[in-house]
Design a protein around this motif. Structure first.
Motif, PDB file in Angstrom:
ATOM      1  N   UNK A  84       0.872  -1.182   0.000  1.00  0.00           N
ATOM      2  CA  UNK A  84       0.000   0.000   0.000  1.00  0.00           C
ATOM      3  C   UNK A  84       0.906   1.229   0.000  1.00  0.00           C
ATOM      4  N   UNK A  85       0.761   2.053  -1.025  1.00  0.00           N
ATOM      5  CA  UNK A  85       1.718   3.150  -1.218  1.00  0.00           C
ATOM      6  C   UNK A  85       1.004   4.459  -1.528  1.00  0.00           C
ATOM      7  N   UNK A  86       1.766   5.524  -1.467  1.00  0.00           N
ATOM      8  CA  UNK A  86       1.308   6.831  -1.937  1.00  0.00           C
ATOM      9  C   UNK A  86       1.756   6.963  -3.382  1.00  0.00           C
ATOM     10  N   UNK A  87       0.781   7.037  -4.295  1.00  0.00           N
ATOM     11  CA  UNK A  87       1.047   7.133  -5.726  1.00  0.00           C
ATOM     12  C   UNK A  87       0.823   8.575  -6.182  1.00  0.00           C
ATOM     13  N   UNK A  88       1.688   9.035  -7.091  1.00  0.00           N
ATOM     14  CA  UNK A  88       1.562  10.405  -7.593  1.00  0.00           C
ATOM     15  C   UNK A  88       2.124  10.481  -9.013  1.00  0.00           C
ATOM     16  N   UNK A  89       1.655  11.455  -9.798  1.00  0.00           N
ATOM     17  CA  UNK A  89       2.272  11.661 -11.117  1.00  0.00           C
ATOM     18  C   UNK A  89       3.746  12.030 -10.952  1.00  0.00           C
ATOM     19  N   UNK A  90       4.601  11.468 -11.789  1.00  0.00           N
ATOM     20  CA  UNK A  90       6.023  11.808 -11.718  1.00  0.00           C
ATOM     21  C   UNK A  90       6.253  13.297 -11.932  1.00  0.00           C
ATOM     22  N   UNK A  91       5.378  13.903 -12.738  1.00  0.00           N
ATOM     23  CA  UNK A  91       5.527  15.330 -13.035  1.00  0.00           C
ATOM     24  C   UNK A  91       5.337  16.209 -11.798  1.00  0.00           C
ATOM     25  N   UNK A  92       4.726  15.662 -10.742  1.00  0.00           N
ATOM     26  CA  UNK A  92       4.497  16.439  -9.520  1.00  0.00           C
ATOM     27  C   UNK A  92       5.765  16.554  -8.678  1.00  0.00           C
ATOM     28  N   UNK A  93       6.719  15.643  -8.891  1.00  0.00           N
ATOM     29  CA  UNK A  93       8.002  15.659  -8.173  1.00  0.00           C
ATOM     30  C   UNK A  93       7.809  15.698  -6.653  1.00  0.00           C
ATOM     31  N   UNK A  94       6.899  14.864  -6.156  1.00  0.00           N
ATOM     32  CA  UNK A  94       6.676  14.804  -4.714  1.00  0.00           C
ATOM     33  C   UNK A  94       7.837  14.092  -4.028  1.00  0.00           C
ATOM     34  N   UNK A  95       8.253  14.643  -2.906  1.00  0.00           N
ATOM     35  CA  UNK A  95       9.293  14.008  -2.098  1.00  0.00           C
ATOM     36  C   UNK A  95       8.717  13.778  -0.703  1.00  0.00           C
ATOM     37  N   UNK A  96       8.550  12.507  -0.346  1.00  0.00           N
ATOM     38  CA  UNK A  96       8.005  12.145   0.967  1.00  0.00           C
ATOM     39  C   UNK A  96       8.984  11.174   1.614  1.00  0.00           C
ATOM     40  N   UNK A  97       9.643  11.628   2.655  1.00  0.00           N
ATOM     41  CA  UNK A  97      10.655  10.797   3.324  1.00  0.00           C
ATOM     42  C   UNK A  97      10.127  10.172   4.614  1.00  0.00           C
ATOM     43  N   UNK A  98       9.061  10.764   5.160  1.00  0.00           N
ATOM     44  CA  UNK A  98       8.495  10.254   6.411  1.00  0.00           C
ATOM     45  C   UNK A  98       7.011  10.602   6.452  1.00  0.00           C
ATOM     46  N   UNK A  99       6.286   9.959   7.378  1.00  0.00           N
ATOM     47  CA  UNK A  99       4.839  10.153   7.470  1.00  0.00           C
ATOM     48  C   UNK A  99       4.463  11.622   7.649  1.00  0.00           C
ATOM     49  N   UNK A 100       5.261  12.347   8.403  1.00  0.00           N
ATOM     50  CA  UNK A 100       4.950  13.759   8.657  1.00  0.00           C
ATOM     51  C   UNK A 100       4.890  14.565   7.370  1.00  0.00           C
TER      52      UNK A 100
END
Length: 220
Positions: A84-100
Motif C-alpha cells: 500500500x503506497x502513496x502514488x503520484x504523477x512523476x511530473x508532480x516531483x513529490x518528495x516524501x521521506x516520512x509520514x509527517x
C-alpha cells in the motif's frame, strides 16, 4: 462479496474475473462445493466491509490483513503480498521521506480502504484527506491537480491507470505506507470447521502450484 480491485477481483463484461476469483473457484472445486464465483456479490468496498463486519455467514475478498483488522475477522490465505503506497504523477516531483511529510499534501483514498484507514491512523489532517469511492475518479482528480496523490495498492493503481488510458510509467510510488498480505476475510462468528475447510482447500491448491500459476497469469 468482492469489489472492483483488479487484477485481484473485478467485473469485466458482466463476469467476475481476477486472481482471487480464480483461486476461489479452485478452492470450491477442491471442496466439491455446489456453489461457484457466480454466487459472489460485487459491491462497493465500504458497503461490503460493513456487511462482513456485521453479518454472520459472509466473506469479503481480497482484504489486507493488518494488526488493526486482525481480531475483526477470521482469515483464510495468504493469497499473496501487497504494498500500500502513496502514488503520484512523476511530473508532480513529490518528495516524501516520512509520514509527517504527507501532511503537506492533499491525499485521496477510497473510503474505508486500507489506504484510507492508514492515513487516518497516522494523523492525516481531514482537510488534507479526500475520499472518492471510484479509483477512476481519483486518477482524474490527480491529473487535474485537485489532489496531490493517492493512497492505494500499487498493482491495483497501475491497473486502473492503464484502464483509464494513461501510462502507469508516468506515475510513481513516492512512499510505502505498509507491506502486508492479502486474504479472504470471514465474519468473526464463522465456525471453526468452515474456516478450516476453506484453509485446507487453499493449502491444497497452493501445494499443487495452482495459486502461483493463477497469480502469474495476471501479473507476469
Amino acid at each position: 462479496m468482492t469489489e472492483q480491485y483488479p487484477p485481484f477481483n473485478y467485473r469485466d463484461g458482466g463476469r467476475l474475473k481476477g486472481i482471487s476469483i480464480d483461486i476461489l473457484n479452485g478452492m470450491l472445486k477442491e471442496m466439491n462445493a455446489t456453489i461457484s464465483s457466480n454466487n459472489v456479490r460485487h459491491l462497493p468496498w465500504a458497503r461490503a466491509y460493513k456487511t462482513v463486519l456485521q453479518t454472520p455467514g459472509t466473506c469479503l475478498f481480497v482484504m489486507t490483513r493488518t494488526p488493526d483488522r486482525e481480531h475483526l475477522f477470521r482469515w483464510v490465505g495468504p493469497i499473496m503480498p501487497t504494498t500500500i503506497a502513496i502514488m503520484a504523477p512523476k511530473s508532480a516531483h513529490l518528495i516524501i521521506r516520512q509520514l509527517a511529510d504527507l501532511k503537506k499534501y492533499t491525499i485521496a483514498a477510497l473510503p474505508d480502504d486500507i489506504g484510507h484507514t492508514l492515513l487516518v491512523k497516522n494523523g492525516q489532517p481531514l482537510a488534507k484527506l479526500t475520499t472518492n469511492p471510484y479509483a477512476e475518479g481519483i486518477i482524474e482528480m490527480m491529473l487535474k491537480k485537485r489532489v496531490d496523490a493517492w493512497a492505494y495498492e500499487e498493482s491495483v493503481a497501475s491497473f486502473f491507470i492503464r484502464k483509464c488510458g494513461h501510462d502507469p510509467h508516468e506515475f510513481e510510488s513516492v512512499f510505502v505506507l505498509t507491506q502486508a498480505e492479502l486474504y479472504f476475510a470471514f465474519n468473526i462468528e464463522t465456525p471453526d470447521h468452515i474456516i478450516s475447510t476453506f484453509q485446507r482447500a487453499f493449502d491444497t491448491i497452493k501445494a499443487h502450484g495452482d495459486v502461483d500459476e493463477i497469480i502469474h497469469r495476471y501479473i507476469p
